[in-house]
Every structure is written in structure tokens, then in C-alpha cells.
Design a protein around this motif. Structure first.
Motif, PDB file in Angstrom:
ATOM      1  N   UNK A   1       0.847  -1.210   0.000  1.00 33.07           N
ATOM      2  CA  UNK A   1       0.000   0.000   0.000  1.00 33.07           C
ATOM      3  C   UNK A   1       0.878   1.255   0.000  1.00 33.07           C
ATOM      4  N   UNK A   2       1.866   1.273   0.845  1.00 40.19           N
ATOM      5  CA  UNK A   2       2.756   2.428   0.929  1.00 40.19           C
ATOM      6  C   UNK A   2       3.495   2.656  -0.388  1.00 40.19           C
ATOM      7  N   UNK A   3       3.880   1.550  -1.047  1.00 39.05           N
ATOM      8  CA  UNK A   3       4.587   1.686  -2.330  1.00 39.05           C
ATOM      9  C   UNK A   3       3.668   2.293  -3.393  1.00 39.05           C
ATOM     10  N   UNK A   4       2.422   1.845  -3.435  1.00 41.33           N
ATOM     11  CA  UNK A   4       1.483   2.403  -4.419  1.00 41.33           C
ATOM     12  C   UNK A   4       1.235   3.891  -4.147  1.00 41.33           C
ATOM     13  N   UNK A   5       1.200   4.261  -2.882  1.00 39.45           N
ATOM     14  CA  UNK A   5       1.027   5.680  -2.535  1.00 39.45           C
ATOM     15  C   UNK A   5       2.244   6.479  -2.986  1.00 39.45           C
ATOM     16  N   UNK A   6       3.434   5.951  -2.766  1.00 40.46           N
ATOM     17  CA  UNK A   6       4.659   6.644  -3.178  1.00 40.46           C
ATOM     18  C   UNK A   6       4.706   6.815  -4.691  1.00 40.46           C
ATOM     19  N   UNK A   7       4.297   5.805  -5.437  1.00 38.92           N
ATOM     20  CA  UNK A   7       4.296   5.906  -6.897  1.00 38.92           C
ATOM     21  C   UNK A   7       3.351   7.012  -7.366  1.00 38.92           C
ATOM     22  N   UNK A   8       2.198   7.128  -6.708  1.00 36.23           N
ATOM     23  CA  UNK A   8       1.261   8.198  -7.048  1.00 36.23           C
ATOM     24  C   UNK A   8       1.834   9.553  -6.657  1.00 36.23           C
ATOM     25  N   UNK A   9       2.520   9.587  -5.537  1.00 38.46           N
ATOM     26  CA  UNK A   9       3.172  10.822  -5.086  1.00 38.46           C
ATOM     27  C   UNK A   9       4.195  11.290  -6.122  1.00 38.46           C
ATOM     28  N   UNK A  10       4.931  10.351  -6.676  1.00 41.96           N
ATOM     29  CA  UNK A  10       5.906  10.686  -7.721  1.00 41.96           C
ATOM     30  C   UNK A  10       5.223  11.325  -8.926  1.00 41.96           C
ATOM     31  N   UNK A  11       4.047  10.801  -9.284  1.00 39.98           N
ATOM     32  CA  UNK A  11       3.304  11.348 -10.414  1.00 39.98           C
ATOM     33  C   UNK A  11       2.834  12.770 -10.133  1.00 39.98           C
ATOM     34  N   UNK A  12       2.392  13.021  -8.909  1.00 36.03           N
ATOM     35  CA  UNK A  12       1.951  14.369  -8.536  1.00 36.03           C
ATOM     36  C   UNK A  12       3.087  15.369  -8.688  1.00 36.03           C
ATOM     37  N   UNK A  13       4.272  14.978  -8.261  1.00 32.25           N
ATOM     38  CA  UNK A  13       5.436  15.860  -8.372  1.00 32.25           C
ATOM     39  C   UNK A  13       5.785  16.098  -9.833  1.00 32.25           C
ATOM     40  N   UNK A  14       5.655  15.058 -10.642  1.00 29.67           N
ATOM     41  CA  UNK A  14       5.956  15.174 -12.069  1.00 29.67           C
ATOM     42  C   UNK A  14       5.062  16.199 -12.751  1.00 29.67           C
ATOM     43  N   UNK A  15       3.830  16.337 -12.271  1.00 30.63           N
ATOM     44  CA  UNK A  15       2.900  17.285 -12.901  1.00 30.63           C
ATOM     45  C   UNK A  15       3.262  18.737 -12.618  1.00 30.63           C
ATOM     46  N   UNK A  16       4.135  18.980 -11.651  1.00 28.73           N
ATOM     47  CA  UNK A  16       4.529  20.347 -11.337  1.00 28.73           C
ATOM     48  C   UNK A  16       4.336  20.742  -9.893  1.00 28.73           C
ATOM     49  N   UNK A  17       3.821  19.825  -9.060  1.00 30.93           N
ATOM     50  CA  UNK A  17       3.643  20.142  -7.642  1.00 30.93           C
ATOM     51  C   UNK A  17       5.002  20.252  -6.949  1.00 30.93           C
ATOM     52  N   UNK A  18       5.083  21.149  -6.003  1.00 28.21           N
ATOM     53  CA  UNK A  18       6.298  21.345  -5.205  1.00 28.21           C
ATOM     54  C   UNK A  18       6.483  20.148  -4.274  1.00 28.21           C
ATOM     55  N   UNK A  19       7.579  19.421  -4.422  1.00 31.81           N
ATOM     56  CA  UNK A  19       7.800  18.211  -3.635  1.00 31.81           C
ATOM     57  C   UNK A  19       7.907  18.483  -2.138  1.00 31.81           C
TER      58      UNK A  19
END
Length: 252
Positions: free
Chosen positions: A107-125
Motif C-alpha cells: 500500500x505504501x509503495x502504491x502511494x509513493x508511486x502516485x506521489x511521484x506522479x503528482x510531483x511530475x505534474x509540477x507540484x512542489x515536492x
């Protein structure tokens, strides 16, 4: 008058229209999330990662993402189950959600992968908050427990418990739990253990209760019969969203 009628009829569709599908991978498993970029972003480019309830991505999460995008936040709705694994009924949803609750590393890994996508879109990490509904609320707390690189997490009527064999590690993210006071699916024991975990973890946490509210109080499709254990509560929905906005404005 015609313009007003048009807006009333088509504004929800216009808002959701800005959501775009993004295909990403967990090894051989394809995941399909939804991204929304604000037309007018807040200057610091904060991002909100949204974790769906046990049935997977629904209109509810899309509506929340669109609303947040209108307010200037980058958003991404995570796909936890992956293509080909989406539940078609509550029994399948229970099995899928149960797997990730019992296999929190996945579960944590799937959340991290989605987090990576959010950052890729332009969100401030450095300015990201994870929010979740029901099963997704449990995921938001798992993001805090695993100390993913986020500044805060918010659980809307989510499960609070974790395996008692797991240690209580220090939690860095600020935690907000928005909870139905009459939720039959979260026991008093689970609440007490969660609060003790927060103290032991030295977390900066808040827990807000909503009167006459059971599970799924933000979901307009949950009906209005509290005796079923899950029901929509308009007042709790509005209050919880206001508390959520206050939280992210403080920490972002």
C-alpha cells in the motif's frame, strides 16, 4: 438567465473535464491515475494527493480534485488497485482493500508511486499533503506512518488501526483525522490505540468528531440512513472540508 442555467447544468462536467488520465507503472502492473493542474496555481505550487475509498476512483474523488484545482492546488488521484483489478461490488472491494490493509508495504509503495506522479505534474515536492476517504483515509495515515516525504495527511472517515505488532515510529507529517462520532466501523478501542500511537510517535495531530455522522459522511451516494452504518451528512461534509482547508492553509 440562459447563461446561469448552462453553468448550473454543465459546471460539474467542466470542472471534471480538466482531469486527465495518467498511466504509470508498478513493475508489470499498469496504474491509471487522474491529474488536474490548476488554471491559476498558488505561487508555491502545493500539491494534494487523493487516495480513493475501497471501490476505487469515483465521482466523489474527481469532484474533490476539481474543487481543489480551482483553488490553485495541483492534484493527483491515485490508482491503488491497478488496471484489471477494479472491484465491481462491495465484496470484491473488501477483498482488495483488505489485501492492502494487511500488506501495508505494498500500500505504501502504491502511494509513493502516485506521489511521484503528482510531483511530475509540477507540484512542489516540499509542499504536499495526502488525503483519503474511508480505505483511502487509512492510506493517508500509512503515508504518515512510513514517513513519506509529505508535510501533512488527512483522513476522512478512515480506519485508524494498524497491526499491534508494528512499532510506533516517530511521525513527522502533521495529522488531521475527520471522524464521524457515530461511525460503527471504528471501535472505541481502535480510537484509543490510535491516539496513543500519535502520542508515542510524537505527532502533531488533531482529531475532529462530527455529531450524528457515521461512516462515509462525505459521500453523496451513501444514502441518508445512519442505521446502515454508512450515510451522507451534508453538514459534516461541509464542516470537514472547511477544517481540511484550514489545515492545508496552515501547513502549506
Amino acid at each position: 438567465m440562459k447563461k446561469i442555467i448552462f453553468l448550473l447544468l454543465f459546471l460539474p462536467l467542466m470542472l471534471n473535464a480538466q482531469l486527465k488520465s495518467v498511466i504509470y507503472q508498478d513493475e508489470n502492473q499498469s496504474l491509471i491515475g487522474l491529474v488536474s493542474k490548476p488554471t491559476k496555481a498558488i505561487s508555491t505550487h502545493p500539491g494534494i494527493l487523493i487516495l480513493p475509498s475501497w471501490m476505487g476512483i469515483s465521482e466523489h474523488e474527481k469532484e474533490v480534485a476539481s474543487k481543489l484545482s480551482e483553488l490553485g492546488y495541483f492534484t493527483f488521484i491515485a490508482d491503488i488497485y491497478g488496471e484489471g483489478n477494479y472491484p465491481t461490488n462491495t465484496q470484491e472491494a473488501g477483498q482488495q482493500a483488505g489485501y492492502y490493509k494487511n500488506n501495508v508495504v505494498d500500500y505504501q509503495r502504491r502511494i509513493q508511486l502516485a506521489l511521484n506522479q503528482l510531483i511530475t505534474t509540477g507540484a512542489n515536492k516540499n509542499k504536499i499533503v495526502v488525503i483519503g476517504y474511508c480505505f483511502g483515509g487509512t492510506g493517508a495515515l500509512e503515508a504518515a506512518r512510513s514517513n513519506l516525504d509529505v508535510v501533512g495527511v488527512v483522513s476522512f472517515h478512515g480506519g485508524l488501526g494498524k497491526d499491534e505488532k508494528r512499532d510506533d515510529a516517530q511521525i513527522k507529517a502533521k495529522v488531521l483525522v475527520l471522524h464521524g462520532a457515530d461511525d460503527p466501523y471504528v471501535s472505541e478501542k481502535e480510537i484509543a490505540q490510535f491516539q496513543e500511537e500519535m502520542r508515542t510517535s510524537k505527532a502533531d495531530w488533531q482529531m475532529i468528531y462530527y455529531a450524528n455522522s457515521v461512516h462515509s459522511f462525505t459521500n453523496k451516494n451513501a444514502g441518508n440512513d445512519n442505521s446502515k452504518g454508512a450515510a451522507y451528512n451534508e453538514l459534516a461534509d461541509k464542516r470537514s472540508f472547511a477544517h481540511f482547508l484550514n489545515f492545508i492553509q496552515e501547513i502549506l
